[in-house]
Design an enzyme around this catalytic site. Structure first.
Site, PDB file in Angstrom:
ATOM      1  N   GLU A 116      20.107  25.967  26.398  1.00 24.47           N
ATOM      2  CA  GLU A 116      19.181  26.783  25.633  1.00 24.47           C
ATOM      3  C   GLU A 116      18.655  26.392  24.081  1.00 24.47           C
ATOM      4  O   GLU A 116      18.150  27.145  23.647  1.00 24.47           O
ATOM      5  CB  GLU A 116      19.565  28.085  25.850  1.00 24.47           C
ATOM      6  CG  GLU A 116      19.973  28.510  27.202  1.00 24.47           C
ATOM      7  CD  GLU A 116      20.261  30.108  27.190  1.00 24.47           C
ATOM      8  OE1 GLU A 116      19.406  30.998  26.719  1.00 24.47           O
ATOM      9  OE2 GLU A 116      21.161  30.451  27.923  1.00 24.47           O
ATOM     10  N   LYS A 138      16.088  39.132  29.862  1.00 23.04           N
ATOM     11  CA  LYS A 138      15.329  40.104  30.157  1.00 23.04           C
ATOM     12  C   LYS A 138      13.575  40.191  29.899  1.00 23.04           C
ATOM     13  O   LYS A 138      12.741  40.766  30.047  1.00 23.04           O
ATOM     14  CB  LYS A 138      15.799  41.502  29.730  1.00 23.04           C
ATOM     15  CG  LYS A 138      17.056  41.661  30.281  1.00 23.04           C
ATOM     16  CD  LYS A 138      17.741  43.063  29.545  1.00 23.04           C
ATOM     17  CE  LYS A 138      19.082  43.383  29.844  1.00 23.04           C
ATOM     18  NZ  LYS A 138      20.076  42.494  29.233  1.00 23.04           N
ATOM     19  N   HIS A 199      25.801  47.153  21.207  1.00 26.60           N
ATOM     20  CA  HIS A 199      26.381  47.870  22.156  1.00 26.60           C
ATOM     21  C   HIS A 199      27.859  48.159  21.976  1.00 26.60           C
ATOM     22  O   HIS A 199      28.473  47.214  21.521  1.00 26.60           O
ATOM     23  CB  HIS A 199      26.137  47.348  23.546  1.00 26.60           C
ATOM     24  CG  HIS A 199      24.874  47.355  24.021  1.00 26.60           C
ATOM     25  ND1 HIS A 199      24.192  46.217  24.959  1.00 26.60           N
ATOM     26  CD2 HIS A 199      23.701  48.313  23.770  1.00 26.60           C
ATOM     27  CE1 HIS A 199      22.831  46.771  25.246  1.00 26.60           C
ATOM     28  NE2 HIS A 199      22.655  47.987  24.688  1.00 26.60           N
ATOM     29  N   PRO A 202      30.164  46.523  24.798  1.00 30.07           N
ATOM     30  CA  PRO A 202      29.353  45.445  25.019  1.00 30.07           C
ATOM     31  C   PRO A 202      29.539  44.913  26.259  1.00 30.07           C
ATOM     32  O   PRO A 202      30.798  45.012  26.840  1.00 30.07           O
ATOM     33  CB  PRO A 202      29.670  44.257  23.937  1.00 30.07           C
ATOM     34  CG  PRO A 202      31.221  44.351  23.484  1.00 30.07           C
ATOM     35  CD  PRO A 202      31.337  45.958  23.816  1.00 30.07           C
ATOM     36  N   PHE A 205      32.326  40.080  25.049  1.00 28.77           N
ATOM     37  CA  PHE A 205      33.385  40.579  23.774  1.00 28.77           C
ATOM     38  C   PHE A 205      33.071  39.293  23.040  1.00 28.77           C
ATOM     39  O   PHE A 205      34.029  38.525  22.672  1.00 28.77           O
ATOM     40  CB  PHE A 205      34.523  40.810  24.310  1.00 28.77           C
ATOM     41  CG  PHE A 205      34.774  42.097  24.622  1.00 28.77           C
ATOM     42  CD1 PHE A 205      34.742  43.379  23.663  1.00 28.77           C
ATOM     43  CD2 PHE A 205      34.578  42.454  26.074  1.00 28.77           C
ATOM     44  CE1 PHE A 205      34.920  44.568  24.222  1.00 28.77           C
ATOM     45  CE2 PHE A 205      34.496  43.739  26.608  1.00 28.77           C
ATOM     46  CZ  PHE A 205      34.892  44.838  25.937  1.00 28.77           C
ATOM     47  N   LEU A 207      30.581  38.773  19.269  1.00 24.99           N
ATOM     48  CA  LEU A 207      29.669  39.892  18.761  1.00 24.99           C
ATOM     49  C   LEU A 207      28.381  39.411  18.783  1.00 24.99           C
ATOM     50  O   LEU A 207      28.078  38.264  18.534  1.00 24.99           O
ATOM     51  CB  LEU A 207      30.213  40.086  17.096  1.00 24.99           C
ATOM     52  CG  LEU A 207      29.271  41.121  16.359  1.00 24.99           C
ATOM     53  CD1 LEU A 207      29.869  42.614  16.820  1.00 24.99           C
ATOM     54  CD2 LEU A 207      29.425  41.031  14.830  1.00 24.99           C
ATOM     55  N   HIS A 208      27.509  40.160  19.219  1.00 24.23           N
ATOM     56  CA  HIS A 208      26.250  39.922  19.087  1.00 24.23           C
ATOM     57  C   HIS A 208      25.212  41.216  18.968  1.00 24.23           C
ATOM     58  O   HIS A 208      25.773  42.282  19.131  1.00 24.23           O
ATOM     59  CB  HIS A 208      25.575  39.350  20.472  1.00 24.23           C
ATOM     60  CG  HIS A 208      26.013  40.284  21.675  1.00 24.23           C
ATOM     61  ND1 HIS A 208      27.288  40.517  21.929  1.00 24.23           N
ATOM     62  CD2 HIS A 208      25.515  40.969  22.575  1.00 24.23           C
ATOM     63  CE1 HIS A 208      27.243  41.351  23.183  1.00 24.23           C
ATOM     64  NE2 HIS A 208      26.096  41.489  23.408  1.00 24.23           N
ATOM     65  N   VAL A 209      23.914  40.996  18.477  1.00 19.08           N
ATOM     66  CA  VAL A 209      22.982  42.249  18.210  1.00 19.08           C
ATOM     67  C   VAL A 209      21.837  42.009  18.850  1.00 19.08           C
ATOM     68  O   VAL A 209      21.305  41.033  19.110  1.00 19.08           O
ATOM     69  CB  VAL A 209      22.722  42.037  16.669  1.00 19.08           C
ATOM     70  CG1 VAL A 209      21.805  43.178  16.165  1.00 19.08           C
ATOM     71  CG2 VAL A 209      24.144  42.138  15.768  1.00 19.08           C
TER      72      VAL A 209
END
Length: 267
Positions: A116, A138, A199, A202, A205, A207-209
């Protein structure tokens, strides 16, 4: 689904109708669109509309081979709210997380640009306080009404909100500021038109925003799931141990093993 070896393996196939694009609306109402009258009453009428193939796109996501956890994730289930204290996290949730072997190799593939890489919107390459901003699957990127991007931090070992302390404030501030700037530059949405949140719990596991258009009622933006990044930063400025101390509420499906752990503990 039959795998390469010929053995049958499970798969998850998700079908989603993509949003209508404003410029295509006139084509939906032209003569090559089939209309089937369902009901007419005075000035009101309803129809089944069958658009031409080029306007009938369905976004299809495939998870293959799918584990039992994947299958359970997408089955419709009764849900229950859990109120998890800091002690509950240490004694129930964290041991459960550590006992699981749910792979996040796909996250590392993105961070290492093995997958990606052409989809990256912005990157801060710093190994401690940097991140990659990438469109969520999404979002089909054809309109900004349902804009949805994810900031994935380069630093490993931060599982979730529960791990955050004031040490992570430079990382969180970078994500908030640079993420807003990148979205303004690329898509023309100002920060006040964005919902920027984490979240808990999440779905994976690391870390993402989440960055979504404020006008979009995105999955997982409800109060029992989403924590605004600006609020997280403020809370950590007030108390470095805020997310180790406070109780957090989240929903669990009826068949989830973690729910059983909480029930066994009398929660």
């Amino acid at each position: 689904v039959n795998g390469a070896s010929g053995d049958a393996e499970d798969a998850v196939v998700i079908l989603e109708k993509t949003p209508f694009q404003e410029e295509s609306i006139p084509d939906l109402l032209k003569k090559h669109t089939k209309l089937q009258l369902q009901m007419s009453n005075d000035i009101y009428s309803t129809y089944h509309l069958y658009p031409p193939p080029q306007l009938s796109e369905i976004k299809t996501t495939v998870v293959y081979p799918a584990t039992e956890k994947h299958l359970q994730k997408y089955l419709r289930q009764e849900v229950y709210l859990i109120r998890e204290t800091g002690e509950d996290y240490k004694n129930i949730t964290l041991p459960f997380i550590q006992s699981q072997s749910f792979s996040i190799q796909w996250v590392y593939n993105i961070l290492e640009k093995k997958a990606e890489a052409d989809r990256i919107i912005h990157e801060n390459p710093d190994s401690s306080n940097g991140f990659i901003l990438i469109p969520d699957f999404k979002w089909n990127q054809k309109q900004i009404d349902d804009l949805y991007l994810i900031a994935i931090c380069h630093r490993r070992g931060i599982k979730s909100l529960r791990d955050l302390t004031s040490e992570h404030l430079p990382l969180l501030r970078n994500i908030l500021q640079e993420g807003k700037e990148a979205i303004l530059k690329r898509f023309g949405l100002v920060g006040s038109q964005l919902r920027i949140y984490l979240h808990y719990q999440p779905s994976y596991f690391h870390l993402h925003v989440h960055f979504t258009a404020l006008s979009y009622d995105a999955p997982g933006c409800s109060v029992e799931k989403a924590h605004l990044l600006s609020d997280v930063i403020d809370n950590l400025e007030l108390d470095s141990q805020y997310y180790q101390k406070r109780a957090l509420t989240f929903a669990l499906r009826a068949d989830e093993a973690l729910l059983k752990k909480f029930q066994e503990a009398g929660k």
